[in-house]
Scaffold this motif. Structure first.
Motif, PDB file in Angstrom:
ATOM      1  N   LEU A 117      -1.297 -24.659  10.947  1.00 32.67           N
ATOM      2  CA  LEU A 117      -2.224 -23.651  10.374  1.00 32.67           C
ATOM      3  C   LEU A 117      -3.649 -24.026  11.056  1.00 32.67           C
ATOM      4  O   LEU A 117      -4.106 -22.781  11.719  1.00 32.67           O
ATOM      5  CB  LEU A 117      -2.352 -23.781   8.722  1.00 32.67           C
ATOM      6  N   LEU A 118      -3.864 -25.249  11.377  1.00 29.38           N
ATOM      7  CA  LEU A 118      -5.289 -25.519  12.086  1.00 29.38           C
ATOM      8  C   LEU A 118      -5.205 -25.051  13.680  1.00 29.38           C
ATOM      9  O   LEU A 118      -5.923 -24.676  14.062  1.00 29.38           O
ATOM     10  CB  LEU A 118      -5.608 -27.149  11.749  1.00 29.38           C
ATOM     11  N   SER A 119      -3.975 -25.480  14.214  1.00 21.24           N
ATOM     12  CA  SER A 119      -3.699 -25.185  15.525  1.00 21.24           C
ATOM     13  C   SER A 119      -4.031 -23.745  15.693  1.00 21.24           C
ATOM     14  O   SER A 119      -4.341 -23.349  16.457  1.00 21.24           O
ATOM     15  CB  SER A 119      -2.710 -25.880  16.040  1.00 21.24           C
ATOM     16  N   PHE A 120      -3.296 -23.064  14.847  1.00 22.64           N
ATOM     17  CA  PHE A 120      -3.259 -21.344  14.769  1.00 22.64           C
ATOM     18  C   PHE A 120      -4.708 -20.816  14.746  1.00 22.64           C
ATOM     19  O   PHE A 120      -4.896 -19.931  15.484  1.00 22.64           O
ATOM     20  CB  PHE A 120      -2.457 -20.875  13.690  1.00 22.64           C
ATOM     21  N   ILE A 121      -5.362 -21.191  13.827  1.00 24.69           N
ATOM     22  CA  ILE A 121      -6.816 -20.842  13.606  1.00 24.69           C
ATOM     23  C   ILE A 121      -7.668 -21.220  14.851  1.00 24.69           C
ATOM     24  O   ILE A 121      -8.418 -20.152  15.287  1.00 24.69           O
ATOM     25  CB  ILE A 121      -7.305 -21.591  12.376  1.00 24.69           C
ATOM     26  N   SER A 122      -7.557 -22.424  15.417  1.00 18.96           N
ATOM     27  CA  SER A 122      -8.233 -22.713  16.625  1.00 18.96           C
ATOM     28  C   SER A 122      -7.649 -21.691  17.648  1.00 18.96           C
ATOM     29  O   SER A 122      -8.652 -21.507  18.339  1.00 18.96           O
ATOM     30  CB  SER A 122      -7.659 -24.240  16.858  1.00 18.96           C
ATOM     31  N   VAL A 123      -6.595 -21.656  17.952  1.00 14.96           N
ATOM     32  CA  VAL A 123      -6.020 -21.020  18.973  1.00 14.96           C
ATOM     33  C   VAL A 123      -6.631 -19.366  18.849  1.00 14.96           C
ATOM     34  O   VAL A 123      -6.803 -18.874  19.851  1.00 14.96           O
ATOM     35  CB  VAL A 123      -4.521 -20.992  19.389  1.00 14.96           C
ATOM     36  N   PHE A 124      -6.232 -18.891  17.851  1.00 17.14           N
ATOM     37  CA  PHE A 124      -6.612 -17.366  17.519  1.00 17.14           C
ATOM     38  C   PHE A 124      -8.155 -17.023  17.789  1.00 17.14           C
ATOM     39  O   PHE A 124      -8.589 -16.266  18.645  1.00 17.14           O
ATOM     40  CB  PHE A 124      -6.268 -17.157  15.946  1.00 17.14           C
ATOM     41  N   VAL A 125      -8.939 -17.982  17.383  1.00 21.42           N
ATOM     42  CA  VAL A 125     -10.506 -17.705  17.540  1.00 21.42           C
ATOM     43  C   VAL A 125     -11.020 -17.894  19.100  1.00 21.42           C
ATOM     44  O   VAL A 125     -11.454 -17.247  19.593  1.00 21.42           O
ATOM     45  CB  VAL A 125     -11.402 -18.427  16.721  1.00 21.42           C
ATOM     46  N   LEU A 126     -10.134 -19.157  19.680  1.00 21.53           N
ATOM     47  CA  LEU A 126     -10.539 -19.458  20.836  1.00 21.53           C
ATOM     48  C   LEU A 126     -10.117 -18.288  22.025  1.00 21.53           C
ATOM     49  O   LEU A 126     -10.842 -18.142  22.980  1.00 21.53           O
ATOM     50  CB  LEU A 126     -10.065 -20.842  21.351  1.00 21.53           C
ATOM     51  N   SER A 127      -9.146 -17.897  21.716  1.00 21.33           N
ATOM     52  CA  SER A 127      -8.148 -16.761  22.663  1.00 21.33           C
ATOM     53  C   SER A 127      -9.107 -15.583  22.609  1.00 21.33           C
ATOM     54  O   SER A 127      -9.300 -14.862  23.746  1.00 21.33           O
ATOM     55  CB  SER A 127      -6.747 -16.378  22.288  1.00 21.33           C
ATOM     56  N   LEU A 128      -9.710 -15.395  21.302  1.00 22.97           N
ATOM     57  CA  LEU A 128     -10.601 -14.151  21.376  1.00 22.97           C
ATOM     58  C   LEU A 128     -11.999 -14.252  22.054  1.00 22.97           C
ATOM     59  O   LEU A 128     -12.595 -13.526  22.756  1.00 22.97           O
ATOM     60  CB  LEU A 128     -11.099 -13.734  19.776  1.00 22.97           C
ATOM     61  N   ILE A 168       0.990 -19.983  19.012  1.00 19.11           N
ATOM     62  CA  ILE A 168       0.039 -20.929  19.549  1.00 19.11           C
ATOM     63  C   ILE A 168       0.704 -21.474  21.065  1.00 19.11           C
ATOM     64  O   ILE A 168      -0.265 -21.676  21.946  1.00 19.11           O
ATOM     65  CB  ILE A 168      -0.248 -22.172  18.904  1.00 19.11           C
ATOM     66  N   TYR A 169       2.052 -21.442  21.149  1.00 28.41           N
ATOM     67  CA  TYR A 169       2.582 -21.639  22.566  1.00 28.41           C
ATOM     68  C   TYR A 169       2.216 -20.511  23.529  1.00 28.41           C
ATOM     69  O   TYR A 169       1.916 -20.936  24.555  1.00 28.41           O
ATOM     70  CB  TYR A 169       4.015 -21.839  22.469  1.00 28.41           C
ATOM     71  N   LYS A 170       2.379 -19.243  22.889  1.00 28.96           N
ATOM     72  CA  LYS A 170       2.228 -17.970  23.815  1.00 28.96           C
ATOM     73  C   LYS A 170       0.681 -18.095  24.225  1.00 28.96           C
ATOM     74  O   LYS A 170       0.309 -17.691  25.387  1.00 28.96           O
ATOM     75  CB  LYS A 170       2.586 -17.094  23.132  1.00 28.96           C
ATOM     76  N   LYS A 171      -0.164 -18.313  23.330  1.00 26.60           N
ATOM     77  CA  LYS A 171      -1.556 -18.177  23.617  1.00 26.60           C
ATOM     78  C   LYS A 171      -2.218 -19.292  24.508  1.00 26.60           C
ATOM     79  O   LYS A 171      -3.530 -19.197  24.936  1.00 26.60           O
ATOM     80  CB  LYS A 171      -2.211 -17.892  22.224  1.00 26.60           C
TER      81      LYS A 171
END
Length: 397
Positions: A117-128, A168-171
Motif C-alpha cells: 500500500l505504501l509503495s502504491f501510494i508513493s508510485v501513484f503520486v510520483l508518477s503524476l 507499481i511494477y508497471k509504473k
C-alpha cells in the motif's frame, strides 16, 4: 551534487534487516556524492509503539550521518486485530500521500516494497509528478503472503494486492530486486521492464577477522533477528533434538524480539529448553561484539518463500561466520555456491538434526579455518562498494 529521496517503512533507530538495508543504501549513495533524504514513519518498530523521543509529535526532521530523515505521523500497532492493523497502515499512508502531493521532492526517488500500500501510494503520486521511480523490491507480495498463509488465495485481499503489485511494477521507471527470483517474476509480467540485481550486502568496515574461536567450549550456534511467523524459530526450538548431541556439544543462542518471544521464553524454562539461551534484543554494534566468541549462524525460514533471500546470509557470512541455512530457495544456492557452510532442507527437521550431528563432530580448529576462509572470500563476493559502483555506472540511481 545529485539529489535522491528514499521512501521506506523502516529506518534506524528502528531495529531489523529492513531498517539496516535502507540505511546502508542511503549511506552508500551519500558516499557516492548524492544528497540523500529519507521519508519514513515516526520510529516504532518492532514493538508497535512510538519511541520516547517521538511521542506527542506529528512529524520530525533530523540528520543522521548526513542523511536528512523526515519522519511522518503514524498510529503504530502490532495488534493481531485486523481493523487496528489496517488503521495503522492507513495512518502513515495518508501522511505520506499528502506529503508527496504538496511538498517538493527530488527528481529521483527510491521506493521500498513491500509494504504494497505504501509503495502504491508513493508510485501513484510520483508518477503524476513525472519522477524517476526506482522500485526496490525485497520480497514478492502477495506471493509471499500466500506461501505464509497470511492471505487466502483468490480472496478479495489477494486480488486487491495483485492489483497494487502490478500497478507499481508497471509504473516504476526501473526495478532493483534482491534476488534473481524477484527479477524473473517481474520479467514474467513485464518483459521489457529494466531490472537490476541488488543484493543486501552489509558494510561492516571490518578489515581483519576478529572472531574468537574458544577451545574446550560447546559449539555456539546463534539466531539473531525477528522472532516472527516467517522465521519459525519457536518450532525450531521445539524440534531440535539436543539429546542426540552427545556431551552437550552444541548450544543454541537466540537474539531478537517479535511475536514468538514469549513462547520461546516459556519453552526455555521447561525441560525442552536444554542448551537453548535467549538474550533478547540488542543494538547492532553491541550484538556484533557479543557474537565474537560464537561459531555458526543459523538462517531459517518456516517455508520456502519464492523471491526471498534472507539478508543474514550476507550479514554474518561477511563477518566470517559459517552459515547453517534452513530456508530453501535461492538462499540455498548462495550458501552452496560460496561454500559458506551447511544446507538443511526447508521444513525437514530430521535433515536439520542430521546436519547438527555432523556439526557437533567438527573440531574448533576446523571451525576456525572455516571462519578465516569465509571472511576472506566474502570480502570479494559480498562487496557493497563494487555493487554500488556498477549500479551507478548503469545509471540506476
Amino acid at each position: 551534487m545529485k539529489e535522491i529521496l528514499i521512501i521506506s517503512n523502516y529506518y534506524p533507530p528502528e531495529k531489523g534487516a529492513a531498517a539496516n538495508r535502507i540505511e546502508q543504501l542511503a549511506l552508500k549513495l551519500h558516499q557516492n556524492n548524492y544528497k540523500v533524504s529519507v521519508i519514513c514513519p515516526l520510529g516504532n518498530y518492532p514493538k508497535g509503539e512510538l519511541f520516547p523521543e517521538y511521542k506527542g509529535k506529528f512529524s520530525v526532521t533530523e540528520n543522521r550521518d548526513n542523511i536528512t530523515v523526515k519522519r511522518l505521523w503514524i498510529y503504530p500497532s502490532v495488534s493481531k486485530n485486523l481493523i487496528v492493523r489496517i488503521i495503522s497502515v492507513l495512518s502513515f499512508s495518508l501522511s505520506l500521500f499528502f506529503y508527496l502531493l504538496f511538498k517538493k521532492t527530488p527528481s529521483k526517488v527510491v521506493v521500498q516494497s513491500p509494504p504494497l500500500l505504501l509503495s502504491f501510494i508513493s508510485v501513484f503520486v510520483l508518477s503524476l509528478k513525472n519522477k524517476k521511480i526506482i522500485l526496490n523490491i525485497s520480497d514478492l507480495w502477495p506471493l509471499a503472503a500466500i506461501e505464509l498463509k497470511a492471505l487466502k488465495e483468490n480472496s478479495f485481499s489477494h486480488k486487491f494486492s495483485i492489483f497494487l503489485e502490478r500497478y507499481i511494477y508497471k509504473k516504476a521507471s526501473l526495478i532493483i530486486g534482491q534476488s534473481n527470483e524477484i527479477i524473473t517474476h517481474v520479467k514474467s509480467l513485464f518483459p521489457d521492464k529494466k531490472c537490476f540485481l541488488y543484493r543486501n550486502f552489509p558494510n561492516h568496515k571490518v578489515e581483519n577477522l576478529d572472531l574468537i574461536t574458544e577451545e574446550n567450549q560447546p559449539i555456539k550456534i546463534f539466531y539473531a533477528g525477528l522472532l516472527g511467523i516467517a522465521q519459525g524459530v519457536y518450532e525450531m526450538c521445539e524440534k531440535i533434538d539436543f539429546r542426540s548431541l552427545q556431551d552437550d556439544k552444541i548450544e543454541f543462542h537466540i537474539f531478537g524480539d517479535g511475536a514468538e518471544k514469549k513462547l520461546i521464553e516459556a519453552l526455555i524454562s521447561s525441560e525442552k529448553g536444554k542448551n537453548i539461551f535467549f538474550h533478547g534484543m540488542m543494538d547492532r554494534k553491541e550484538l556484533h561484539e557479543k557474537l565474537k566468541t560464537f561459531d555458526i549462524a543459523i538462517v531459517p525460514l518456516k517455508v520456502r518463500i519464492y523471491g526471498s533471500v534472507p539478508s543474514k546470509i550476507f550479514e554474518y557470512g561477511s563477518l566470517g561466520f559459517p552459515i547453517l541455512y534452513f530456508g530453501g530457495g535461492e538462499g540455498e544456492t548462495i550458501v552452496e555456491e560460496n561454500n559458506l557452510g551447511w544446507v538443511a532442507q526447508v521444513g525437514d527437521y530430521k535433515d536439520l538434526n542430521e546436519k547438527l550431528k555432523s556439526i557437533s563432530k567438527i573440531s574448533k580448529s576446523e571451525l576456525d579455518l572455516m571462519k578465516k576462509r569465509i571472511f576472506e572470500d566474502t570480502k570479494k563476493t559480498f562487496n557493497l562498494d563494487h555493487q554500488m559502483k556498477y549500479l551507478i555506472e548503469k545509471d540506476v540511481f
